[in-house]
Write a protein that holds these residues in place. Structure first.
Motif, mmCIF file in Angstrom:
data_model
loop_
_atom_site.group_PDB
_atom_site.id
_atom_site.type_symbol
_atom_site.label_atom_id
_atom_site.label_comp_id
_atom_site.label_asym_id
_atom_site.label_seq_id
_atom_site.Cartn_x
_atom_site.Cartn_y
_atom_site.Cartn_z
ATOM 1 N N TRP A 8 -10.792 -23.205 -34.163
ATOM 2 C CA TRP A 8 -10.439 -22.208 -33.162
ATOM 3 C C TRP A 8 -11.575 -21.221 -32.900
ATOM 4 O O TRP A 8 -11.348 -20.156 -32.325
ATOM 5 C CB TRP A 8 -9.158 -21.488 -33.589
ATOM 6 N N LEU A 11 -12.945 -19.088 -29.151
ATOM 7 C CA LEU A 11 -11.592 -18.990 -28.604
ATOM 8 C C LEU A 11 -11.593 -18.252 -27.267
ATOM 9 O O LEU A 11 -12.293 -17.263 -27.074
ATOM 10 C CB LEU A 11 -10.720 -18.230 -29.607
ATOM 11 N N SER A 35 -7.884 -25.362 -21.831
ATOM 12 C CA SER A 35 -7.739 -26.007 -23.133
ATOM 13 C C SER A 35 -8.448 -27.357 -23.191
ATOM 14 O O SER A 35 -8.646 -27.915 -24.274
ATOM 15 C CB SER A 35 -6.256 -26.185 -23.481
ATOM 16 N N PRO A 39 -10.320 -24.233 -27.512
ATOM 17 C CA PRO A 39 -9.042 -23.625 -27.887
ATOM 18 C C PRO A 39 -8.713 -22.387 -27.055
ATOM 19 O O PRO A 39 -9.605 -21.604 -26.701
ATOM 20 C CB PRO A 39 -9.237 -23.262 -29.356
ATOM 21 N N HIS A 68 2.080 -22.909 -32.227
ATOM 22 C CA HIS A 68 1.198 -23.912 -31.662
ATOM 23 C C HIS A 68 2.028 -24.732 -30.682
ATOM 24 O O HIS A 68 2.964 -25.416 -31.070
ATOM 25 C CB HIS A 68 0.656 -24.796 -32.793
ATOM 26 N N ASN A 72 -4.863 -27.621 -28.736
ATOM 27 C CA ASN A 72 -5.796 -26.571 -28.300
ATOM 28 C C ASN A 72 -5.120 -25.353 -27.673
ATOM 29 O O ASN A 72 -5.814 -24.502 -27.108
ATOM 30 C CB ASN A 72 -6.841 -27.118 -27.320
ATOM 31 N N LEU A 108 -5.417 -17.873 -36.849
ATOM 32 C CA LEU A 108 -5.934 -19.111 -36.288
ATOM 33 C C LEU A 108 -7.236 -19.543 -36.959
ATOM 34 O O LEU A 108 -7.673 -20.680 -36.791
ATOM 35 C CB LEU A 108 -6.170 -18.953 -34.782
ATOM 36 N N SER A 110 -10.174 -18.150 -36.326
ATOM 37 C CA SER A 110 -11.261 -18.064 -35.351
ATOM 38 C C SER A 110 -12.283 -17.019 -35.785
ATOM 39 O O SER A 110 -11.935 -15.857 -36.033
ATOM 40 C CB SER A 110 -10.705 -17.691 -33.974
#
Length: 386
Positions: A8, A11, A35, A39, A68, A72, A108, A110
């Protein structure tokens, strides 16, 4: 929610003004297309128990927290205490949303937020350390002050704050680009798009006793009921498809629905719209001539064409900007009704349907997402990580 390490990174965060689980609008379509490149975290408007009680759309968005929803794509549904959405408590509501958004990014896994896109009033740009901040103006919110029941001065403060914080400002219509320019803001034009593949499923109208005209979309004060009344006065079979705004109840609207030649379908799932339009020959855009409508770019214009239907519209700048003879522009109620009536006198032929669909195919959400990536200086995830 457990995510693979690094998956991720880079992002894109899209902070929407509508709920992910509602009718897909600009933000949901753009999220789906973005996406494909990497992500995306979609952020619902912050809601409380009270919001969900008052709003049917908010009530349908019953999920909470982070989830989720597709490859993505993750969705965050921020929750705030009751009354925190009110103007006087907005700062506290924004602070609560920011905390939950930061926590979601951490959850996530990220390490880098590439872009944050905001389409709402909420000041959610800059605090995630993103490479690029985007304010995506999908309507002229100042012109909408009366429609949304807010003071124009307050809305101007919110919009000014967002345009100042943004690295890139996007507007959906030429009129809105000009309006922002008059306020000293330079905006990139990225009109709304459509999903041709979905609406290509719309069957051609079969033999029937009388052809059908239809309006598709939310029934709100944007709609000039006089235009629909004029169409119904001709005895035309009229199908009205979509939920109505709470303020649009009683009086003229109920009287319209009571006519023998008018049928109303309330909420129809987006993926079922091609089936609902199957018996329709002509689709209508009866928007009044207001500053808000002039700055808009109605999604239904391109969706009508993607379904291969004839279109009768008022002379909105967005309809003129499309610059196609496939949209019949009317001036006034009688002209609107007359053009609708004439459009129903001949069978909708296969080659005519194909021409409309071919035109709509040049205005996809995929091309709009690509334009957004270009405006932010990003094209593909591969280029970011090269």
């Amino acid at each position: 929610m457990t995510m693979a390490a690094g998956r991720w990174d880079d992002l894109v965060v899209v902070c929407g003004s509508s709920w992910w689980d509602g009718t897909p609008l600009l933000e949901q379509h753009i999220t789906q297309e973005l996406s494909r490149f990497g992500p995306v975290l979609y952020v619902d408007p912050p809601t409380s128990v009270l919001t969900r009680f008052r709003s049917r759309e908010a009530a349908r968005a019953s999920a909470t927290g982070l989830r989720h929803v597709a490859d993505n794509i993750a969705v965050l549904s921020p929750r705030v205490p009751p009354l925190m959405e009110r103007p006087g408590s907005k700062a506290a509501g924004v602070a609560a949303t920011r905390r939950q958004l930061k926590a979601a990014v951490r959850q996530l896994g990220s390490n880098r937020v590439d872009t944050v896109v905001v389409t709402s009033f909420d000041p959610l740009l800059g605090f995630l350390g993103e490479r690029c901040s985007v304010y995506y103006a999908k309507d002229d919110y100042l012109a909408a002050a009366e429609l949304v029941g807010m003071g124009a001065r307050r809305i101007r403060r919110w919009v000014d704050r967002l345009t100042t914080a943004a690295d890139v400002v996007v507007a959906v219509s030429p009129t809105l680009v000009e309006t922002l320019a008059a306020r000293g803001v330079s905006a990139v034009l990225i009109p709304n798009g459509c999903e041709p593949g979905l609406f290509a499923r719309t069957p051609a109208p079969g033999p029937q006793s009388a052809p059908v005209a239809a309006y598709l979309g939310h029934l709100s004060d944007r709609v000039d009921l006089g235009l629909l009344e004029a169409v119904a006065d001709r005895g035309i079979r009229l199908k009205v498809i979509g939920p109505r705004q709470e303020t649009l109840s009683g009086g003229r609207f109920d009287a319209l629905l009571e006519r023998h030649n008018v049928a109303w379908l309330d909420v129809v799932p987006y993926r079922e719209l091609p089936d609902v339009l199957g018996d329709v020959t002509t689709c209508l855009l009866p928007y009044g001539d207001t500053s808000f409508n002039r700055a808009s770019f109605p999604l239904k214009l391109l969706e009508y064409l993607a379904a291969g239907r004839r279109v009768v519209s008022t002379g909105l700048p967005a309809a003129r900007w499309l610059d196609t003879g496939l949209i019949d522009l009317a001036d006034g109620a009688e002209d609107f009704a007359e053009r609708t009536s004439l459009s129903l006198t001949t069978i909708l032929a296969d080659d005519e349907i194909a021409r409309r669909r071919a035109f709509a195919a040049g205005h996809t959400w995929e091309s709009r997402a690509a334009a957004l990536l270009e405006a932010t200086g990003r094209t593909t995830r591969a280029e970011l990580t090269a």
